[in-house]
Design a protein around this motif. Structure first.
Motif, PDB file in Angstrom:
ATOM      1  N   ILE A   1      -6.432  -9.358   6.141  1.00 56.93           N
ATOM      2  CA  ILE A   1      -6.698  -8.124   5.405  1.00 56.93           C
ATOM      3  C   ILE A   1      -6.733  -8.396   3.904  1.00 56.93           C
ATOM      4  O   ILE A   1      -7.622  -7.939   3.172  1.00 56.93           O
ATOM      5  CB  ILE A   1      -5.626  -7.062   5.727  1.00 56.93           C
ATOM      6  CG1 ILE A   1      -5.720  -6.627   7.193  1.00 56.93           C
ATOM      7  CG2 ILE A   1      -5.757  -5.861   4.786  1.00 56.93           C
ATOM      8  CD1 ILE A   1      -6.974  -5.879   7.543  1.00 56.93           C
TER       9      ILE A   1
ATOM     10  N   ARG B   1     -10.032  -7.751   1.591  1.00 51.64           N
ATOM     11  CA  ARG B   1     -10.021  -6.718   0.554  1.00 51.64           C
ATOM     12  C   ARG B   1     -10.252  -7.320  -0.834  1.00 51.64           C
ATOM     13  O   ARG B   1     -11.050  -6.807  -1.612  1.00 51.64           O
ATOM     14  CB  ARG B   1      -8.683  -5.975   0.589  1.00 51.64           C
ATOM     15  CG  ARG B   1      -8.483  -5.143   1.839  1.00 51.64           C
ATOM     16  CD  ARG B   1      -9.269  -3.868   1.788  1.00 51.64           C
ATOM     17  NE  ARG B   1      -8.752  -2.972   0.758  1.00 51.64           N
ATOM     18  CZ  ARG B   1      -9.373  -1.882   0.333  1.00 51.64           C
ATOM     19  NH1 ARG B   1     -10.548  -1.564   0.846  1.00 51.64           N
ATOM     20  NH2 ARG B   1      -8.848  -1.113  -0.610  1.00 51.64           N
TER      21      ARG B   1
ATOM     22  N   TRP C   1      -0.667   0.700   8.400  1.00 55.87           N
ATOM     23  CA  TRP C   1      -1.041   0.275   7.043  1.00 55.87           C
ATOM     24  C   TRP C   1      -2.160   1.134   6.472  1.00 55.87           C
ATOM     25  O   TRP C   1      -2.550   0.950   5.322  1.00 55.87           O
ATOM     26  CB  TRP C   1      -1.499  -1.187   7.058  1.00 55.87           C
ATOM     27  CG  TRP C   1      -0.394  -2.180   7.281  1.00 55.87           C
ATOM     28  CD1 TRP C   1       0.923  -1.907   7.479  1.00 55.87           C
ATOM     29  CD2 TRP C   1      -0.530  -3.595   7.349  1.00 55.87           C
ATOM     30  NE1 TRP C   1       1.635  -3.067   7.652  1.00 55.87           N
ATOM     31  CE2 TRP C   1       0.763  -4.131   7.568  1.00 55.87           C
ATOM     32  CE3 TRP C   1      -1.607  -4.480   7.239  1.00 55.87           C
ATOM     33  CZ2 TRP C   1       1.004  -5.491   7.695  1.00 55.87           C
ATOM     34  CZ3 TRP C   1      -1.362  -5.833   7.352  1.00 55.87           C
ATOM     35  CH2 TRP C   1      -0.073  -6.349   7.585  1.00 55.87           C
TER      36      TRP C   1
ATOM     37  N   GLU D   1     -13.218   0.732   9.128  1.00 57.66           N
ATOM     38  CA  GLU D   1     -12.905  -0.131   7.982  1.00 57.66           C
ATOM     39  C   GLU D   1     -12.641  -1.560   8.433  1.00 57.66           C
ATOM     40  O   GLU D   1     -13.080  -2.527   7.800  1.00 57.66           O
ATOM     41  CB  GLU D   1     -11.699   0.426   7.221  1.00 57.66           C
ATOM     42  CG  GLU D   1     -11.496  -0.231   5.869  1.00 57.66           C
ATOM     43  CD  GLU D   1     -10.433   0.474   5.047  1.00 57.66           C
ATOM     44  OE1 GLU D   1     -10.239   0.076   3.878  1.00 57.66           O
ATOM     45  OE2 GLU D   1      -9.789   1.418   5.563  1.00 57.66           O
ATOM     46  N   LEU D   2     -11.949  -1.710   9.548  1.00 56.50           N
ATOM     47  CA  LEU D   2     -11.662  -3.049  10.081  1.00 56.50           C
ATOM     48  C   LEU D   2     -12.946  -3.745  10.529  1.00 56.50           C
ATOM     49  O   LEU D   2     -13.114  -4.952  10.323  1.00 56.50           O
ATOM     50  CB  LEU D   2     -10.677  -2.944  11.247  1.00 56.50           C
ATOM     51  CG  LEU D   2      -9.269  -2.462  10.900  1.00 56.50           C
ATOM     52  CD1 LEU D   2      -8.454  -2.262  12.169  1.00 56.50           C
ATOM     53  CD2 LEU D   2      -8.567  -3.455   9.982  1.00 56.50           C
TER      54      LEU D   2
ATOM     55  N   PHE E   1      -5.370   1.540   7.979  1.00 53.00           N
ATOM     56  CA  PHE E   1      -6.717   1.038   8.245  1.00 53.00           C
ATOM     57  C   PHE E   1      -7.241   1.601   9.566  1.00 53.00           C
ATOM     58  O   PHE E   1      -6.606   1.462  10.612  1.00 53.00           O
ATOM     59  CB  PHE E   1      -6.727  -0.491   8.307  1.00 53.00           C
ATOM     60  CG  PHE E   1      -6.463  -1.144   6.985  1.00 53.00           C
ATOM     61  CD1 PHE E   1      -7.427  -1.137   5.988  1.00 53.00           C
ATOM     62  CD2 PHE E   1      -5.245  -1.752   6.731  1.00 53.00           C
ATOM     63  CE1 PHE E   1      -7.176  -1.731   4.760  1.00 53.00           C
ATOM     64  CE2 PHE E   1      -4.989  -2.352   5.514  1.00 53.00           C
ATOM     65  CZ  PHE E   1      -5.951  -2.338   4.512  1.00 53.00           C
TER      66      PHE E   1
ATOM     67  N   ARG F   1       0.830  -1.207   0.000  1.00 49.23           N
ATOM     68  CA  ARG F   1       0.000   0.000   0.000  1.00 49.23           C
ATOM     69  C   ARG F   1       0.863   1.255   0.000  1.00 49.23           C
ATOM     70  O   ARG F   1       0.532   2.250  -0.653  1.00 49.23           O
ATOM     71  CB  ARG F   1      -0.914  -0.017   1.226  1.00 49.23           C
ATOM     72  CG  ARG F   1      -2.154   0.847   1.084  1.00 49.23           C
ATOM     73  CD  ARG F   1      -3.102   0.632   2.249  1.00 49.23           C
ATOM     74  NE  ARG F   1      -4.417   1.194   1.951  1.00 49.23           N
ATOM     75  CZ  ARG F   1      -5.435   1.195   2.785  1.00 49.23           C
ATOM     76  NH1 ARG F   1      -5.296   0.648   3.990  1.00 49.23           N
ATOM     77  NH2 ARG F   1      -6.598   1.713   2.447  1.00 49.23           N
TER      78      ARG F   1
ATOM     79  N   LEU G   1      -1.804  -2.165  12.005  1.00 53.59           N
ATOM     80  CA  LEU G   1      -2.865  -1.900  11.034  1.00 53.59           C
ATOM     81  C   LEU G   1      -3.063  -0.403  10.814  1.00 53.59           C
ATOM     82  O   LEU G   1      -3.367   0.028   9.696  1.00 53.59           O
ATOM     83  CB  LEU G   1      -4.173  -2.545  11.502  1.00 53.59           C
ATOM     84  CG  LEU G   1      -4.209  -4.075  11.458  1.00 53.59           C
ATOM     85  CD1 LEU G   1      -5.538  -4.593  11.976  1.00 53.59           C
ATOM     86  CD2 LEU G   1      -3.971  -4.585  10.043  1.00 53.59           C
ATOM     87  N   ARG G   2      -2.877   0.396  11.856  1.00 56.51           N
ATOM     88  CA  ARG G   2      -2.960   1.850  11.679  1.00 56.51           C
ATOM     89  C   ARG G   2      -1.858   2.340  10.753  1.00 56.51           C
ATOM     90  O   ARG G   2      -2.069   3.224   9.920  1.00 56.51           O
ATOM     91  CB  ARG G   2      -2.883   2.563  13.037  1.00 56.51           C
ATOM     92  CG  ARG G   2      -4.218   2.620  13.769  1.00 56.51           C
ATOM     93  CD  ARG G   2      -4.177   3.576  14.933  1.00 56.51           C
ATOM     94  NE  ARG G   2      -3.356   3.079  16.037  1.00 56.51           N
ATOM     95  CZ  ARG G   2      -3.811   2.310  17.010  1.00 56.51           C
ATOM     96  NH1 ARG G   2      -5.097   1.957  17.030  1.00 56.51           N
ATOM     97  NH2 ARG G   2      -3.007   1.889  17.973  1.00 56.51           N
TER      98      ARG G   2
END
Length: 566
Positions: A276, A280, A535, A541-542, A537, A188, A532-533
């Protein structure tokens, strides 16, 4: 005609794709070879579904895959990003007037073609070696197969296909080692649709706009690392631009591609990546098929797979994809149905509706394969064809019954057990019907596609067949199992069977992803929340991903019977 556009994203996806297109190229060549078996000349397969006709600037006719391939820069080995039909024009500096200082040029040496590619493109050096050594074609073939077994570094090293200049796209960026490009966050961060997406979209648009009626996108993605993020961005754009065109997605990864995590943090990263990535990717397709066992070496007693070699494992997955895709290009059955060489043609929309739209709404399918397929038997005590399937989808339940299961089977090139001849379409149908009649359980619905044409084995196919496998894929019971293996010089074709099934057997895979997302990413104090933050997200969203995975699980869970006290 209903065309298919194929998209391959990531290194391992292109390994699979290289074998897949080799099969198609071999079929095309055999159909034109006057010495080839007649089964290849009357296979009733419309190759235009996958291929496009064109013309070079020199007026030479071309026939190339309708393909967009995405990978890292430097992943093409000795092949140019413009393919092999057009010569690259070296850039010149004669028109640069804005710089008056000294100019230094740094250029890396082009990678040398291996023996197979030299032979394929009639390299002058190889011709000279052959003349000096007086080597025969058979000796050259042996040298080539040995070379490929030991020296494959890129998917292009064993590709025998000509690609259109619009097909091969290399991502710009700092990532040159695929082993470092190993999680969703890196993908990403390294790829933004704003900077490179429009060029990729233009390449896809080039192939789509020349089609009469696109039946769907065959999307193959290496979901083991950062290419999941690249594929997600691409898929989101496809869904927006081609609203009514279904996407059938194969999420592939190489056997043994991950070592056991050395730390808890590494384990958390990998588990969150998998959750994830799956969430997605599945949100942008009509049907997703997870493909890739931790080890393929025990998947079939007829195959000798070296798990560490992507060249080996990708050949098995490509063979399965070839078999599953046959119904999409079968010529519809006409009045001479009894004598036809194919039966059970279906398009993308029909297959997806069959597997995900009947009864419960399920969009995750399991892929099984019988490679090679044993001769058809009708004896009461003989193992049925259905008992020879091996799953290629990981983390599925081996036992348990699902009365709501839906299956699609493709069988091609099968032999009879008595005369040792190729079985007719009707004989295959009768054998499968008999197998279902004898089975303890059977799916709620089953669709069968049959073709007489076997899987052709091209020269660059790896040496993965056991010594029980004969020249045309017949299994010889008088041969003892040992460590020796055969390749394309000994095995020229094999009968194949592949199956897609919508079944509750995939529940362990879905539950694993749901539990890991909740445990490591969402629950209070989750160990992977900060990761995850980073990344990109957020909490909402999670939670949406968690809800989607929960619905998938609930869809496949068997209905709970009420107790007598209710």
């Amino acid at each position: 005609m209903k065309e298919i556009v194929t998209i391959q994203v990531g290194d391992y996806a292109n390994y699979v794709g290289s074998h897949f297109w080799n099969f198609q190229d071999e079929l095309i060549g055999l159909a034109e070879d006057p010495q080839a078996d007649s089964v290849y000349k009357n296979h009733d397969l419309n190759m235009d579904v996958l291929y496009r006709t064109g013309e070079t600037q020199q007026g030479i006719s071309t026939y190339t895959p309708r393909l967009v391939s995405i990978n890292m820069r430097g992943s093409l080995g000795s092949m140019s990003s413009r393919g092999t039909l057009y010569k690259d024009v070296a850039p010149t500096t004669s028109d640069i007037f804005t710089w008056t200082g000294e100019v230094s040029t740094q250029a890396s040496e082009p990678r040398k073609k291996n023996l197979f590619l030299q032979r394929l493109y009639e390299d002058e050096n190889l011709n000279m070696v052959n003349e000096n050594n007086g080597s025969s074609s058979e000796d050259q073939d042996k040298d080539i197969t040995e070379c490929l077994e030991n020296e494959v570094q890129f998917w292009t090293d064993y590709s025998k296909v000509h690609f259109h200049p619009q097909s091969l796209y290399e991502l710009n960026g700092v990532w040159t080692d695929v082993e470092d490009f190993d999680n969703y966050g890196i993908g990403r961060d390294s790829f933004t649709w704003a900077s490179q997406g429009e060029e990729i979209s233009e390449r896809l648009r080039f192939f789509v706009e020349e089609c009469d009626h696109v039946q769907g996108f065959q999307f193959v993605v290496d979901d083991s690392g950062g290419f999941s993020a690249v594929a997600s961005e691409f898929l989101e754009n496809i869904v927006d631009e081609y609203t009514n065109t279904p996407v059938m997605l194969y999420a592939v990864r190489g056997s043994g591609s991950r070592a056991s995590p050395q730390s808890r943090n590494r384990k958390i990263l990998e588990e969150l990546h998998d959750a994830i990535s799956f969430s997605r990717l599945s949100s942008y397709c009509k049907l997703i098929v997870p493909v890739g066992l931790p080890s393929l070496s025990k998947a079939s007693k007829f195959l000798h797979i070296e798990d560490e070699k992507h060249y080996h494992s990708s050949a098995v997955y490509a063979a399965a994809l070839h078999s599953i895709s046959l119904p999409f290009r079968m010529v519809p059955v006409g009045p001479t149905a009894d004598a036809c060489s194919v039966s059970g043609a279906v398009d993308f929309h029909g297959l997806i509706q069959m597997l995900s739209g009947q009864g419960r709404q399920n969009m995750v399918s399991i892929l099984d394969v019988a490679m090679p397929t044993p001769a058809l038997t009708g004896g009461q005590n003989a193992p049925s064809l259905l008992e020879h399937f091996h799953p290629l989808t990981p983390m599925i339940s081996e036992d348990g019954e699902d009365i709501q299961a839906i299956e699609h089977l493709t069988i091609h090139g099968a032999f009879t057990s008595v005369e040792g001849r190729r079985a007719s379409v009707c004989e295959v149908k009768d054998t499968v019907d008999a197998a279902f009649q004898r089975a303890n359980t059977r799916p709620m619905f089953s669709h069968l596609s049959v073709a007489l044409c076997p899987l052709p084995i091209p020269l660059p196919f790896p040496s993965i067949f056991g010594n029980q496998v004969g020249k045309h894929g017949k299994l010889m019971s008088d041969q003892l199992t040992n460590s020796s293996s055969k390749g394309s010089l000994d095995v020229h074709s094999i009968p194949m069977a592949a199956r897609l099934r919508s079944s509750s057997a995939v529940l362990p895979l879905l539950e694993n992803k749901l539990q890991n997302l909740h445990r490591y990413g969402i629950t209070r104090g989750a160990a992977g929340a900060e990761l995850l933050r980073s990344w990109g997200f957020g909490k909402e969203e999670l939670e949406e991903m968690q809800e989607m995975l929960s619905k998938m699980v609930a869809t496949l869970c068997p209905p709970q019977l009420s107790s007598d006290s209710d």
